[in-house]
Scaffold this motif. Structure first.
Motif, PDB file in Angstrom:
ATOM      1  N   GLY A   8       0.831  -1.183   0.000  1.00  0.00           N
ATOM      2  CA  GLY A   8       0.000   0.000   0.000  1.00  0.00           C
ATOM      3  C   GLY A   8       0.872   1.241   0.000  1.00  0.00           C
ATOM      4  N   GLU A   9       0.416   2.248  -0.716  1.00  0.00           N
ATOM      5  CA  GLU A   9       1.167   3.504  -0.788  1.00  0.00           C
ATOM      6  C   GLU A   9       0.243   4.643  -0.412  1.00  0.00           C
ATOM      7  OE1 GLU A   9       3.365   6.332  -4.142  1.00  0.00           O
ATOM      8  OE2 GLU A   9       2.386   4.458  -4.724  1.00  0.00           O
ATOM      9  N   TYR A  10       0.627   5.394   0.617  1.00  0.00           N
ATOM     10  CA  TYR A  10      -0.178   6.526   1.040  1.00  0.00           C
ATOM     11  C   TYR A  10      -0.036   7.646   0.020  1.00  0.00           C
ATOM     12  CZ  TYR A  10      -2.049  10.379   3.783  1.00  0.00           C
ATOM     13  OH  TYR A  10      -2.790  11.452   4.206  1.00  0.00           O
ATOM     14  N   VAL A  11      -1.162   8.204  -0.396  1.00  0.00           N
ATOM     15  CA  VAL A  11      -1.174   9.292  -1.379  1.00  0.00           C
ATOM     16  C   VAL A  11      -1.269  10.610  -0.623  1.00  0.00           C
ATOM     17  CG1 VAL A  11      -2.400  10.313  -3.324  1.00  0.00           C
ATOM     18  CG2 VAL A  11      -2.250   7.815  -3.111  1.00  0.00           C
ATOM     19  N   ASP A  12      -0.180  11.385  -0.658  1.00  0.00           N
ATOM     20  CA  ASP A  12      -0.193  12.657   0.066  1.00  0.00           C
ATOM     21  C   ASP A  12      -1.004  13.702  -0.703  1.00  0.00           C
ATOM     22  OD1 ASP A  12       1.468  13.807  -1.941  1.00  0.00           O
ATOM     23  OD2 ASP A  12       3.280  13.247  -0.846  1.00  0.00           O
ATOM     24  N   ARG A  13      -1.226  14.837  -0.070  1.00  0.00           N
ATOM     25  CA  ARG A  13      -2.085  15.871  -0.647  1.00  0.00           C
ATOM     26  C   ARG A  13      -1.550  16.370  -1.982  1.00  0.00           C
ATOM     27  NH1 ARG A  13      -2.238  21.516  -0.055  1.00  0.00           N
ATOM     28  NH2 ARG A  13      -4.329  22.464  -0.207  1.00  0.00           N
ATOM     29  N   GLU A  14      -0.238  16.542  -2.098  1.00  0.00           N
ATOM     30  CA  GLU A  14       0.336  17.046  -3.343  1.00  0.00           C
ATOM     31  C   GLU A  14       0.113  16.055  -4.481  1.00  0.00           C
ATOM     32  OE1 GLU A  14       1.657  20.200  -3.303  1.00  0.00           O
ATOM     33  OE2 GLU A  14       0.848  20.086  -1.258  1.00  0.00           O
ATOM     34  N   THR A  15       0.337  14.787  -4.201  1.00  0.00           N
ATOM     35  CA  THR A  15       0.134  13.755  -5.230  1.00  0.00           C
ATOM     36  C   THR A  15      -1.335  13.653  -5.607  1.00  0.00           C
ATOM     37  OG1 THR A  15       2.031  12.511  -4.381  1.00  0.00           O
ATOM     38  CG2 THR A  15       0.470  11.313  -5.771  1.00  0.00           C
TER      39      THR A  15
END
Length: 376
Positions: free
Chosen positions: A297-304
């Protein structure tokens, strides 16, 4: 909005252009897989705790390779375990060569209200060339059967730019498809994906594709022809009668959350992007052993998330809603991407109109160039 995607990774054979996760397998492998899938369905239903889902899409592979009983069992479990909204869209991908009255009856009784039919072409020589096992007659028979069982929302998948395909082939094929009066068209350009037979043939010099002018001509013919018949061009490759846009795919293009169930499926939920192993046997073994099968799993940050919202949203012909972007991120598109937006507008690839930032006609042809400008 929360969509649910379920992957059925089985095909009667592997087409030369296809890089989707799928295998040719026997009945025992398929049945074991469905048992494993039922456990993942139950796991995610528990995780959601009754949260409302808005769409269900069963894709592949070829879901209609399953038996009527298997299709019924799968769909009924999904609609029983998950809390779907009233009137939700339930799509199943279908191969014209594997549709039967029994399968359509099972799907209709289980609540399927949309079929995406993989027609791909309306010339038998082209179908054989790309490795499809169905015929043009199967397409006509499939559409007739779908309607006979009360399913009126029908998408036809077509591919432009096929080996040995001429502009006249595409025009005749699209006209034949339109005569069937589906509610939706998905008209995709052939993409040579590494690892496929077509990719290898092309680099050996044995795959003859339409030249650039002919490929552009196919796209332009589609852009002009389908709207004349009342189909709204709402995404680069997709056309629909009013109100018949794919609700499930709009979740993707609006960068909203969806679950991905099954071997090789990808999901995006609570800003975590995860995928299951693209290995039917490992997936099955894990779930039958009680081990959740997600690889990572990869957390999607706000910028992405902002970047992906722009890149996906610009695939829509209406573009990205500037007010919706501000409400979602509390910052304007032009503040985040001032240089990119100014440059692309100056180059005639983007325009801002009626509160939407969207591709121009030229920008549609250079979409990948535009999308990359929003990747920071």
């Amino acid at each position: 909005m929360l969509g649910v995607y379920v992957h059925i990774p089985f095909c009667a054979n592997k087409c030369g252009y296809c890089d989707f996760h799928s295998i040719v397998a026997g009945s025992s492998v398929i049945e074991d897989y469905l048992v494993a899938l039922s456990r993942e369905i139950r796991y995610w239903a528990d995780q959601l705790g009754g949260r409302t889902c808005s769409t269900l899409y069963i894709g592949g592979g070829s879901p209609t390779l399953l038996t009527a009983e298997q299709l019924s069992r799968l769909i009924r479990q999904l609609t029983a375990e998950f809390n779907f909204a009233s009137g939700f869209e339930l799509t199943v991908e279908a191969n014209p060569g594997t549709l039967t009255p029994a399968k359509l009856e099972a799907m209709a009784e289980a609540g399927v209200n949309r079929i995406s039919l993989g027609a791909q072409a309306f010339q038998n020589d082209l179908l054989r060339r790309i490795g499809r096992t169905h015929s043009v007659d199967d397409i006509y028979r499939g559409v007739e059967l779908i309607r006979k069982y009360g399913i009126s929302n029908i998408n036809l998948d077509l591919i432009e730019g096929l080996p040995d395909q001429k502009l006249t082939d595409w025009q005749a094929g699209l006209e034949a498809a339109a005569a069937l009066q589906p509610t939706h068209f998905s008209c995709y350009s052939l993409i040579l994906e590494k690892g496929t037979p077509f990719f290898e043939e092309y680099y050996r010099g044995t795959l003859i594709l339409p030249d650039e002018d002919e490929a552009v001509g196919m796209f332009e013919f589609t852009q002009a022809y389908l709207p004349q018949l009342g189909y709204h061009h709402y995404e680069i490759s997709n056309y629909a009668l009013p109100g018949m846009e794919s609700r499930h795919n709009l979740i993707y293009w609006h960068n909203q959350f969806y679950l991905g169930l099954g071997s090789g499926a990808h999901g995006y939920f609570n800003r975590l992007r995860a995928h299951n192993p693209a290995d039917v046997f490992l997936y099955t073994k894990n779930w039958l052993s009680g081990i959740p099968a997600a690889v990572s799993g990869e957390y999607v940050d706000r910028e992405t998330e902002m970047d992906e919202t722009m890149m996906l949203g610009l695939r829509l012909i209406e573009g990205v809603d500037e007010a919706a972007f501000f409400n979602r991120f509390n910052v304007s598109i032009k503040d985040v991407y001032a240089n990119a937006v100014t440059d692309l507008i100056d180059r005639g690839l983007l325009e801002s109109r009626d509160g939407f930032l969207r591709l121009t006609k030229q920008g549609i042809f250079l979409g990948n160039l535009v999308f990359s400008a929003f990747l920071r």
